[in-house]
Enzyme design. Sequence first.
Site, short mmCIF file in Angstrom:
data_model
loop_
_atom_site.label_atom_id
_atom_site.label_comp_id
_atom_site.label_asym_id
_atom_site.label_seq_id
_atom_site.Cartn_x
_atom_site.Cartn_y
_atom_site.Cartn_z
N LYS A 35 0.82 -1.21 0.00
CA LYS A 35 0.00 0.00 0.00
C LYS A 35 0.86 1.27 0.00
CE LYS A 35 -3.66 1.78 3.03
NZ LYS A 35 -4.31 1.54 4.34
N TYR A 79 4.16 -10.31 4.53
CA TYR A 79 4.91 -9.44 5.44
C TYR A 79 4.13 -8.17 5.80
CZ TYR A 79 9.39 -11.84 4.47
OH TYR A 79 10.41 -12.76 4.37
N ALA A 80 3.19 -7.74 4.95
CA ALA A 80 2.57 -6.41 5.15
C ALA A 80 1.95 -6.31 6.53
CB ALA A 80 1.50 -6.17 4.09
N THR A 122 5.83 -12.34 14.54
CA THR A 122 6.85 -11.85 15.47
C THR A 122 6.85 -12.67 16.77
OG1 THR A 122 7.24 -9.98 16.97
CG2 THR A 122 5.05 -10.15 16.08
N ASP A 123 7.99 -12.66 17.45
CA ASP A 123 8.04 -13.32 18.77
C ASP A 123 7.26 -12.53 19.82
OD1 ASP A 123 9.79 -11.18 18.98
OD2 ASP A 123 11.44 -12.31 19.85
N GLU A 124 6.86 -11.29 19.47
CA GLU A 124 6.16 -10.46 20.46
C GLU A 124 4.79 -11.03 20.82
OE1 GLU A 124 6.42 -6.22 19.91
OE2 GLU A 124 8.24 -6.43 18.73
N TYR A 158 -0.11 -3.64 18.88
CA TYR A 158 0.61 -4.26 17.75
C TYR A 158 0.72 -5.77 17.93
CZ TYR A 158 4.66 -6.09 15.22
OH TYR A 158 5.49 -6.88 14.45
N SER A 159 1.29 -6.20 19.07
CA SER A 159 1.55 -7.64 19.21
C SER A 159 0.25 -8.43 19.33
CB SER A 159 2.50 -7.93 20.38
OG SER A 159 2.07 -7.32 21.56
N LYS A 162 -1.01 -8.95 15.80
CA LYS A 162 -0.24 -10.01 15.13
C LYS A 162 -0.66 -11.38 15.69
CE LYS A 162 2.64 -9.81 12.51
NZ LYS A 162 2.65 -9.75 11.02
N ASN A 188 14.59 -7.69 14.03
CA ASN A 188 15.49 -7.60 12.87
C ASN A 188 16.26 -6.29 12.87
OD1 ASN A 188 14.18 -9.35 10.03
ND2 ASN A 188 13.64 -9.75 12.15
N ILE A 199 17.19 1.04 16.33
CA ILE A 199 18.58 1.10 15.84
C ILE A 199 18.79 2.21 14.80
CG2 ILE A 199 20.29 -0.21 14.47
CD1 ILE A 199 19.61 -2.65 16.25
N ARG A 222 16.51 -7.57 23.70
CA ARG A 222 15.96 -8.04 22.43
C ARG A 222 16.91 -9.07 21.85
NH1 ARG A 222 12.51 -6.30 24.69
NH2 ARG A 222 11.13 -4.55 24.30
N GLY A 283 4.11 -0.31 29.00
CA GLY A 283 4.00 -1.77 28.83
C GLY A 283 5.21 -2.40 28.15
N1 NAD Z 1 10.71 -5.45 12.42
C1 NAD Z 1 10.95 -6.58 13.11
O1 NAD Z 1 11.92 -6.66 13.86
C2 NAD Z 1 10.03 -7.78 12.95
C3 NAD Z 1 10.34 -8.96 13.64
C4 NAD Z 1 9.54 -10.08 13.44
C5 NAD Z 1 8.48 -10.02 12.57
N2 NAD Z 1 8.19 -8.86 11.93
C6 NAD Z 1 7.06 -8.85 10.98
O2 NAD Z 1 7.60 -8.70 9.68
C7 NAD Z 1 6.68 -7.99 8.86
C8 NAD Z 1 7.35 -6.78 8.23
O3 NAD Z 1 7.84 -5.92 9.26
P1 NAD Z 1 8.67 -4.61 8.90
O4 NAD Z 1 9.45 -4.24 10.11
O5 NAD Z 1 9.36 -4.80 7.61
O6 NAD Z 1 7.49 -3.56 8.70
P2 NAD Z 1 7.47 -2.17 7.91
O7 NAD Z 1 6.55 -1.30 8.69
O8 NAD Z 1 8.86 -1.70 7.62
O9 NAD Z 1 6.81 -2.54 6.50
C9 NAD Z 1 5.47 -2.87 6.37
C10 NAD Z 1 5.10 -2.77 4.90
O10 NAD Z 1 3.72 -3.16 4.78
C11 NAD Z 1 3.06 -2.20 3.94
N3 NAD Z 1 1.65 -2.15 4.34
C12 NAD Z 1 1.13 -1.69 5.51
N4 NAD Z 1 -0.22 -1.79 5.49
C13 NAD Z 1 -0.55 -2.36 4.30
C14 NAD Z 1 -1.78 -2.74 3.70
N5 NAD Z 1 -2.95 -2.56 4.33
N6 NAD Z 1 -1.76 -3.29 2.47
C15 NAD Z 1 -0.58 -3.47 1.80
N7 NAD Z 1 0.61 -3.11 2.31
C16 NAD Z 1 0.63 -2.57 3.56
C17 NAD Z 1 3.79 -0.89 4.19
O11 NAD Z 1 3.60 0.04 3.11
C18 NAD Z 1 5.23 -1.36 4.32
O12 NAD Z 1 5.85 -1.43 3.05
C19 NAD Z 1 5.50 -7.61 9.77
O13 NAD Z 1 4.48 -8.56 9.57
C20 NAD Z 1 6.08 -7.72 11.17
O14 NAD Z 1 5.10 -8.04 12.11
C21 NAD Z 1 8.94 -7.73 12.09
#
Ligand code: NAD
Length: 342
Positions: A35, A79-80, A122-124, A158-159, A162, A188, A199, A222, A283
């Site tokens: 999006k 991933y979104a 996520t592990d959260e 958030y968590s 998920k 990550n 970070i 973390r 929290g």
């Molecule tokens: N960041 C971390 O450390 C981490 C760890 C474990 C799991 N995750 C999971 O990995 C995934 C990606 O995380 P991230 O850190 O890259 O997130 P991010 O916020 O960097 O990216 C999310 C992406 O999703 C897109 N998006 C958001 N809403 C949308 C929608 N309704 N339709 C289409 N696209 C949409 C955004 O434009 C963006 O490009 C998530 O599901 C997150 O829960 C993240």
Amino acid sequence: MKNIIVTGGAGFIGSNFVHYVVNNHPEVHVTVLDKLTYAGNRENLAGLPADRVKLVVGDIADADLVDRLVQKTDAVVHYAAESHNDNSLKDPFPFIQTNIIGTYTLIEACRKHNVRYHHVSTDEVYGDLPLREDLPGHGEGEGEKFTAETPYNPSSPYSSSKAGSDLLVKAWVRSFGLQATISNCSNNYGPYQHIEKFIPRQITNILKGIRPKLYGDGKNVRDWIHTNDHSSAVWLILTKGKIGETYLIGADGEEDNKTVMEIILEEMGQSKDAYDHVKDRAGHDLRYAIDSTKLREELGWTPEFTNFRAGMKDTIDWYTEHEDWWSAEKEAVESNYAKNGQ
Ligand SMILES: NC(=O)c1ccc[n+]([C@@H]2O[C@H](COP(=O)([O-])OP(=O)(O)OC[C@H]3O[C@@H](n4cnc5c(N)ncnc54)[C@H](O)[C@@H]3O)[C@@H](O)[C@H]2O)c1
């Protein structure tokens, strides 16, 4: 697997996965469905071959669009998400809409067209663990870690959103035979991470001459993993994982936030105490730690980035060399934090 959809492929971890697939699996074509929210950036896909990567700008909760794309693909890697805890505390609604309704929309389409689905989580979802110093023995031994059997106990909007999405996937596997796997990964780090996150926020603060900011006392732990290692694990699960299974992804990278801050400062040539303490997150989870034995033993996965300081050095170099990628947003991100005393 010749054609895959990567949702959120213009965000941090999704775009790193798209780069990983393009570089390692020349037979695969990727359709990114994203999006382009504030967290998505088409520049994250710049330089990738146009005949192998196509960006569709759209919402994962748009059922017609999702149905049209899913019927032409071999797999969806999801991933979104709305991904920032602090934002979820201010306004939970987008988290419910994207993370829960969006996931529902995707799994309904995958069920209808019998398409392989991998759910990135996520592990959260497991909540947090006590700090090791608070355990009997005061830090001796490894302490408890999350496994796929750990009960869900999320702390934030958030968590919990998920966690809700993971549970939908589990139910769709059991009730409808959805061809799905789930992965729950630890925190990550690496290139293309939005500068609102811990970070990159500190690295870009130092680059801009702003003092870095540490939440609370910085004791929160973390379990860091380089995003390339997350990508290799997801690819392995997508291609070799057992349907219906959950795999935890982690690289034994436990560090407390204060230590991460000190490493960044040292690697950027600053004094390691040159930062400010700011108000803690409401929290705020104490400790995450992943037991990834199942992924390593059943699928033979091993992480490549096992030296956190070296991975952090590469990440610092990336943000230093890509100031044009982040500088336009820096002022707005910091003024948002400042409104909250952080
Ligand atoms: N960041 C971390 O450390 C981490 C760890 C474990 C799991 N995750 C999971 O990995 C995934 C990606 O995380 P991230 O850190 O890259 O997130 P991010 O916020 O960097 O990216 C999310 C992406 O999703 C897109 N998006 C958001 N809403 C949308 C929608 N309704 N339709 C289409 N696209 C949409 C955004 O434009 C963006 O490009 C998530 O599901 C997150 O829960 C993240």
